[in-house]
Design a protein around this motif. Structure first.
Motif, PDB file in Angstrom:
ATOM      1  N   MET A   1       0.830  -1.187   0.000  1.00 42.71           N
ATOM      2  CA  MET A   1       0.000   0.000   0.000  1.00 42.71           C
ATOM      3  C   MET A   1       0.872   1.248   0.000  1.00 42.71           C
ATOM      4  O   MET A   1       1.919   1.274   0.643  1.00 42.71           O
ATOM      5  CB  MET A   1      -0.888   0.003   1.245  1.00 42.71           C
ATOM      6  CG  MET A   1      -1.958  -1.068   1.239  1.00 42.71           C
ATOM      7  SD  MET A   1      -3.224  -0.854   2.485  1.00 42.71           S
ATOM      8  CE  MET A   1      -2.303  -1.002   3.986  1.00 42.71           C
ATOM      9  N   LYS A   2       0.403   2.275  -0.676  1.00 41.55           N
ATOM     10  CA  LYS A   2       1.137   3.526  -0.705  1.00 41.55           C
ATOM     11  C   LYS A   2       0.976   4.248   0.620  1.00 41.55           C
ATOM     12  O   LYS A   2      -0.084   4.225   1.232  1.00 41.55           O
ATOM     13  CB  LYS A   2       0.633   4.425  -1.820  1.00 41.55           C
ATOM     14  CG  LYS A   2       0.980   3.940  -3.198  1.00 41.55           C
ATOM     15  CD  LYS A   2       0.546   4.949  -4.230  1.00 41.55           C
ATOM     16  CE  LYS A   2       0.939   4.502  -5.604  1.00 41.55           C
ATOM     17  NZ  LYS A   2       0.511   5.468  -6.627  1.00 41.55           N
ATOM     18  N   ASP A   3       2.037   4.907   1.048  1.00 37.70           N
ATOM     19  CA  ASP A   3       1.976   5.686   2.281  1.00 37.70           C
ATOM     20  C   ASP A   3       1.216   6.987   2.061  1.00 37.70           C
ATOM     21  O   ASP A   3       1.325   7.622   1.004  1.00 37.70           O
ATOM     22  CB  ASP A   3       3.394   6.013   2.774  1.00 37.70           C
ATOM     23  CG  ASP A   3       4.124   4.770   3.249  1.00 37.70           C
ATOM     24  OD1 ASP A   3       3.443   3.825   3.670  1.00 37.70           O
ATOM     25  OD2 ASP A   3       5.371   4.756   3.187  1.00 37.70           O
ATOM     26  N   ILE A   5      -1.998   7.713   1.647  1.00 35.76           N
ATOM     27  CA  ILE A   5      -3.261   7.834   0.915  1.00 35.76           C
ATOM     28  C   ILE A   5      -4.413   7.104   1.609  1.00 35.76           C
ATOM     29  O   ILE A   5      -5.558   7.307   1.262  1.00 35.76           O
ATOM     30  CB  ILE A   5      -3.124   7.334  -0.536  1.00 35.76           C
ATOM     31  CG1 ILE A   5      -2.796   5.849  -0.582  1.00 35.76           C
ATOM     32  CG2 ILE A   5      -2.103   8.141  -1.298  1.00 35.76           C
ATOM     33  CD1 ILE A   5      -2.935   5.238  -1.956  1.00 35.76           C
ATOM     34  N   HIS A   6      -4.134   6.255   2.573  1.00 39.52           N
ATOM     35  CA  HIS A   6      -5.163   5.489   3.253  1.00 39.52           C
ATOM     36  C   HIS A   6      -5.503   6.133   4.598  1.00 39.52           C
ATOM     37  O   HIS A   6      -4.615   6.577   5.320  1.00 39.52           O
ATOM     38  CB  HIS A   6      -4.703   4.048   3.475  1.00 39.52           C
ATOM     39  CG  HIS A   6      -4.437   3.326   2.196  1.00 39.52           C
ATOM     40  ND1 HIS A   6      -5.448   2.881   1.379  1.00 39.52           N
ATOM     41  CD2 HIS A   6      -3.274   3.001   1.583  1.00 39.52           C
ATOM     42  CE1 HIS A   6      -4.915   2.294   0.317  1.00 39.52           C
ATOM     43  NE2 HIS A   6      -3.593   2.356   0.410  1.00 39.52           N
ATOM     44  N   PRO A   7      -6.797   6.180   4.954  1.00 42.51           N
ATOM     45  CA  PRO A   7      -7.163   6.765   6.248  1.00 42.51           C
ATOM     46  C   PRO A   7      -6.691   5.875   7.402  1.00 42.51           C
ATOM     47  O   PRO A   7      -6.571   4.655   7.255  1.00 42.51           O
ATOM     48  CB  PRO A   7      -8.685   6.826   6.199  1.00 42.51           C
ATOM     49  CG  PRO A   7      -9.094   5.860   5.156  1.00 42.51           C
ATOM     50  CD  PRO A   7      -7.951   5.747   4.199  1.00 42.51           C
ATOM     51  N   GLU A   8      -6.421   6.493   8.517  1.00 43.96           N
ATOM     52  CA  GLU A   8      -5.963   5.770   9.697  1.00 43.96           C
ATOM     53  C   GLU A   8      -7.136   5.024  10.315  1.00 43.96           C
ATOM     54  O   GLU A   8      -8.212   5.585  10.508  1.00 43.96           O
ATOM     55  CB  GLU A   8      -5.391   6.764  10.705  1.00 43.96           C
ATOM     56  CG  GLU A   8      -4.826   6.126  11.940  1.00 43.96           C
ATOM     57  CD  GLU A   8      -4.291   7.160  12.908  1.00 43.96           C
ATOM     58  OE1 GLU A   8      -4.272   6.850  14.107  1.00 43.96           O
ATOM     59  OE2 GLU A   8      -3.926   8.254  12.461  1.00 43.96           O
ATOM     60  N   SER A   9      -6.956   3.748  10.626  1.00 39.53           N
ATOM     61  CA  SER A   9      -8.012   2.978  11.270  1.00 39.53           C
ATOM     62  C   SER A   9      -7.576   2.590  12.670  1.00 39.53           C
ATOM     63  O   SER A   9      -6.428   2.200  12.897  1.00 39.53           O
ATOM     64  CB  SER A   9      -8.359   1.732  10.456  1.00 39.53           C
ATOM     65  OG  SER A   9      -7.285   0.822  10.463  1.00 39.53           O
ATOM     66  N   THR A  28     -12.449   3.585  10.413  1.00 36.27           N
ATOM     67  CA  THR A  28     -11.810   4.861  10.109  1.00 36.27           C
ATOM     68  C   THR A  28     -12.635   6.044  10.614  1.00 36.27           C
ATOM     69  O   THR A  28     -12.188   7.182  10.508  1.00 36.27           O
ATOM     70  CB  THR A  28     -11.609   5.022   8.588  1.00 36.27           C
ATOM     71  OG1 THR A  28     -12.876   4.924   7.941  1.00 36.27           O
ATOM     72  CG2 THR A  28     -10.659   3.960   8.058  1.00 36.27           C
TER      73      THR A  28
END
Length: 89
Positions: A1-3, A5-9, A28
């Motif tokens: 996964m790219k750093d 761009i994904h929300p923190e869960s 999230t």
């Protein structure tokens, strides 16, 4: 996964207000309320109106439609027409 761009869960507690059942899962969403969970930790809290613990489909308490009523309704609407056609032949 790219750093980045994904929300923190994080762990969040979901409480079904209709039956009081609570679930701890990762999410999230960032609610403002908090609750102390069974393990003694404080987690964010999301109140739900209904969940699988109280929904009639999942609990088996759903109202079942009577098949007899459906057949009677069908015969009332279409049964006479079918009889007239068969009597004319």
């Amino acid at each position: 996964m790219k750093d980045g761009i994904h929300p923190e869960s994080n762990y969040v507690i979901f409480r079904d207000t209709s039956c009081g059942k609570t679930f701890r899962i990762r999410s999230t969403c960032k609610p403002t309320e908090t609750i102390v969970w069974d393990d003694g930790e404080t987690y964010p809290l999301v109140n739900l109106d209904i969940s699988s613990a109280s929904h009639p489909i999942y609990t088996g308490e759903q109202r079942k439609a009577s098949n007899e009523g459906r057949v009677a309704r069908f015969n009332k609407r279409f049964g006479k027409r079918g009889q007239k056609i068969s009597q004319e032949n």
